[in-house]
Design an enzyme around this catalytic site. Structure first.
Site, short mmCIF file in Angstrom:
data_model
loop_
_atom_site.label_atom_id
_atom_site.label_comp_id
_atom_site.label_asym_id
_atom_site.label_seq_id
_atom_site.Cartn_x
_atom_site.Cartn_y
_atom_site.Cartn_z
NE ARG A 56 1.95 26.87 -18.89
CZ ARG A 56 0.28 26.03 -19.12
NH1 ARG A 56 0.20 25.68 -17.57
NH2 ARG A 56 0.82 25.22 -20.09
CG HIS A 217 -2.68 31.10 -25.52
ND1 HIS A 217 -2.28 29.49 -25.71
CD2 HIS A 217 -1.43 31.65 -25.46
CE1 HIS A 217 -1.06 29.53 -25.46
NE2 HIS A 217 -0.74 30.67 -24.44
CB SER A 235 4.22 26.74 -24.71
OG SER A 235 3.10 27.62 -24.40
#
Length: 529
Positions: A56, A217, A235
Site C-alpha cells: 500500500r 479489521h 498484516s
C-alpha cells in the site's frame, strides 16, 4: 462535477465497445496471459508482478473533502483531504484514458455477507488480472442477483495512468482517492491489488457505524458448537494463519462486521501473505494456490513455473488472493453468531510482551485504541525491517471516523455478549529484533486454541509488573518459561529496560486520546508511568 455528471461520464465509459463485463475466471485468466499481464504457475495459479508498488502507498491515499462528510472524517496523515476539483480533473482524465484502451474489465459484486447491511460494488479495471483479483476477493453475485445489481460504490482503476503531481495535485504519480458523496474510488499509478481491497474496507468503516454495526479489521472462525473467535491485528501478525484452523470453520480472514445478528465477512475471498509459505505450517493457504488464485510478486522459475515462496527478492509482501471456498473448512454464507473469544495479535519487535495474556474490559479498550504492533517488512513501501508502531484499533489506515467511535462500539459489544479478550504476541521472545527469535508458531497455535476452548478463562495468572497484563501460569503443551517473557531473556536487566521503554511508548502514544474515560486510562494502561 456533480454526482449526475460523474455518473454520466461513467455510463459513457461502461457503454463502450471495449468493455468486458463479468467475465468468468477462465476468461480472465486467458485475457491476462494473452495480454502479457501475468503467467501461469505449475499449480495453475496466475502470477503477476506489481512493479515498484509492492504494498500500500498510504501517502498517496486521499478522501475528498465534501460538505456532507467534512465534519465526519478524522482528518490527518491517515485521512488526507483533497479537493473536489482535484478529484474531478483526475476522474475525467482516467475515464478518458480507459476509453482509449483496447479492453476494460468490469466486475459487479458485493461487500458484506449479511444481506441486510451489504453494499453493491462495481470494479472497473484496466488490467484483466486486477479484475480477477476483484472477482475472487469480493462477494460474487448469484445468477438471480446479477440482473438487479446496482452499484452503491464504484472502483475505477487505471494503473498505467500516472499522475503529474505538479499538475494534478497529488503527492506522486500514484493516487487512491475516495469520494464519499460521488461514491467513486479512483486509483491510478499503482498496480498493487491490495489498494482496491482496502479502499472498499474503508468505505465499510464509514458506512457500517451509521447502521450501529461494528466494522472490524480481523479474521474470524467458528467451532462445531457455534463458538466464534475474532483475531485482530495488522498484516503479518498472523490473522490469516491462525484463523485458518483445520478444526474450525473459517468465516473470513481479514474484514468483518458485528451486528445485532452476529458476525459477518465483508469479503468473499482471502488475501494471504506467502513469504516462507509451506504445506507443513500453513496447509490451508498452500493448498488454496491453484487455478483461479492470483499470486502477487511471488518469484517463479521461468521454465518450470515452480513458485519459490522463500524468495523475497521482489518484496517480503508476497501475496495470494483466492475465493474463500478454496478452503475446505468454511462457513457459507460467511456469517455466524456473537464472538466468545477475541484475540488481539501483535508482533512485538521489543520482545517484551507475553506470548498470551488475559485482558480486563478496560485493558481490552486500552490495547484496542493503542493497536501496538511492529510494521513488518514489505507491507508498505520503504519498510525493510520491523518498526514498532501504534496503529489505532489495529487498522488505523482504514478508519475514516475518529478512533473512539470504533472503540466505544467494541466496549459495548464486550458488555453485551461477555466475550473473553486476550493479547497474543506473535513477535519476538528472548530478546528484541536482531537478538531474540520469532515466537514459534506451534506454541502460538496451542495457546490460541486453549483460549478459544475456554481453558484459560479460569486459569491461575500472574500480573506482569510493567504492563499489568494477566499471564497464565500454565498452558498445556507450552513450556512454562515461554509464558513469562522476562524468563525467556538471559539478561533480566536488559529485559527490564526494554519493557520500561515500551511502556513509555504506550503512555506517550495514548496522550493523543483526549476524550477517553479515566476508567480506561487508569485500569488499562501500563503500571509503569
Amino acid at each position: 462535477m456533480n454526482s449526475v455528471e460523474i455518473k454520466n461520464e461513467l455510463n459513457e465509459l461502461l457503454n463502450g465497445q471495449n468493455i468486458r463485463t463479468q467475465l468468468s475466471v477462465p476468461q480472465l485468466v486467458e485475457r491476462a496471459t494473452a495480454r502479457g499481464e501475468a503467467v501461469l504457475t505449475v499449480e495453475g495459479a496466475l502470477r503477476a508482478e506489481t512493479g515498484k508498488y509492492t504494498g500500500r502507498s498510504p501517502k498517496d491515499k486521499f478522501i475528498v473533502e465534501e460538505a456532507s462528510t467534512k465534519d465526519q472524517i478524522d482528518w490527518g496523515k491517515v485521512n488526507q483531504p483533497i479537493s473536489a476539483e482535484v478529484f474531478d480533473n483526475l476522474y475525467v482524465k482516467v475515464v478518458n484514458f480507459l476509453k482509449e484502451q483496447e479492453e476494460v474489465f468490469v466486475f459487479n459484486g458485493y461487500a458484506g455477507a449479511d444481506k441486510e447491511s451489504r453494499i453493491a460494488i462495481q470494479v472497473v479495471n484496466e488490467f484483466a488480472w486486477h479484475n480477477l483479483f476483484a472477482h475472487q476477493l469480493f462477494i460474487r453475485p448469484t445468477a438471480e442477483e446479477l440482473p438487479t445489481h446496482l452499484a452503491d460504490f464504484t472502483i475505477v482503476s487505471a494503473p498505467s495512468f500516472k499522475a503529474d503531481p505538479a499538475v494534478d495535485g497529488t503527492n506522486s504519480e500514484a493516487f487512491i482517492i475516495t469520494s464519499m458523496e460521488k461514491k467513486i474510488i479512483l486509483i491510478g499509478g499503482t498496480e498493487y491489488g491490495g489498494e482496491m481491497k482496502k479502499s472498499i474496507f474503508g468505505i465499510m468503516n464509514h458506512i457500517l457505524p451509521q447502521k450501529d454495526i461494528f466494522p472490524m479489521h480481523c479474521s474470524a472462525n467458528v467451532g462445531e458448537e457455534g463458538d466464534v473467535a475474532l483475531f485482530f491485528g495488522l498484516s503479518g501478525t498472523g490473522k490469516t494463519t491462525l484463523s485458518a484452523d483445520a478444526d474450525r470453520k473459517l468465516i473470513g480472514d481479514d474484514e468483518h462486521g458485528w451486528s445485532d445478528n452476529g458476525v459477518f465477512n465483508v469479503e468473499g475471498g482471502c488475501y494471504a501473505k506467502t513469504i516462507n509459505l509451506s504445506a507443513e505450517n500453513e496447509p490451508e493457504i498452500y493448498n488454496a494456490i491453484k487455478f483461479g488464485a492470483v499470486l502477487e510478486n511471488v518469484v517463479v522459475d521461468e521454465e518450470t513455473r515452480v513458485c519459490n515462496y522463500d524468495d523475497g527478492s521482489l518484496t517480503e509482501n508476497t501475496r495470494v488472493a483466492y475465493p474463500i471456498d478454496y478452503i475446505d473448512n468454511i462457513v457459507l454464507p460467511s456469517v455466524a453468531g456473537h464472538p466468545n473469544t477475541i484475540i488481539f495479535l501483535t508482533a512485538d519487535a521489543f520482545g517484551v510482551l507475553p506470548p498470551i495474556s488475559k485482558l480486563t474490559k478496560e485493558q481490552a479498550m486500552y490495547h484496542f485504541l493503542s493497536g501496538f504492533t511492529s510494521k513488518l517488512a514489505g507491507t508498505e513501501r520503504g519498510v525493510t525491517e520491523p518498526e514498532p508502531v501504534f496503529s489505532t484499533c489495529f487498522g488505523s489506515p482504514f478508519l475514516p471516523l475518529p478512533a473512539t467511535v470504533y472503540a466505544d462500539m467494541l466496549g459495548k459489544k464486550i458488555d453485551e455478549y461477555g466475550a473473553q479478550v486476550f493479547l497474543v504476541n506473535t513477535g519476538w521472545t528472548g530478546g528484541g529484533y536482531g537478538v531474540g527469535s520469532r515466537m514459534k508458531l506451534s506454541y502460538t497455535r496451542t495457546m490460541v486454541r486453549a483460549a478459544i476452548d475456554g481453558k484459560l478463562n479460569d486459569v491461575a495468572t500472574v500480573q506482569d509488573e510493567v504492563f499489568g497484563l494477566h499471564i497464565p501460569q500454565h498452558v498445556e503443551g507450552v513450556p512454562t518459561e515461554v509464558l513469562n517473557p522476562r524468563d525467556a531473556w538471559a539478561d533480566k536487566a536488559a529485559y527490564d529496560a526494554q519493557a520500561k521503554q515500551l511502556a513509555d511508548l504506550f503512555n506517550a502514544n495514548f496522550q493523543k486520546f483526549t476524550n477517553v474515560s479515566e476508567e480506561i486510562t487508569s485500569k488499562g494502561a501500563p503500571l509503569v508511568k
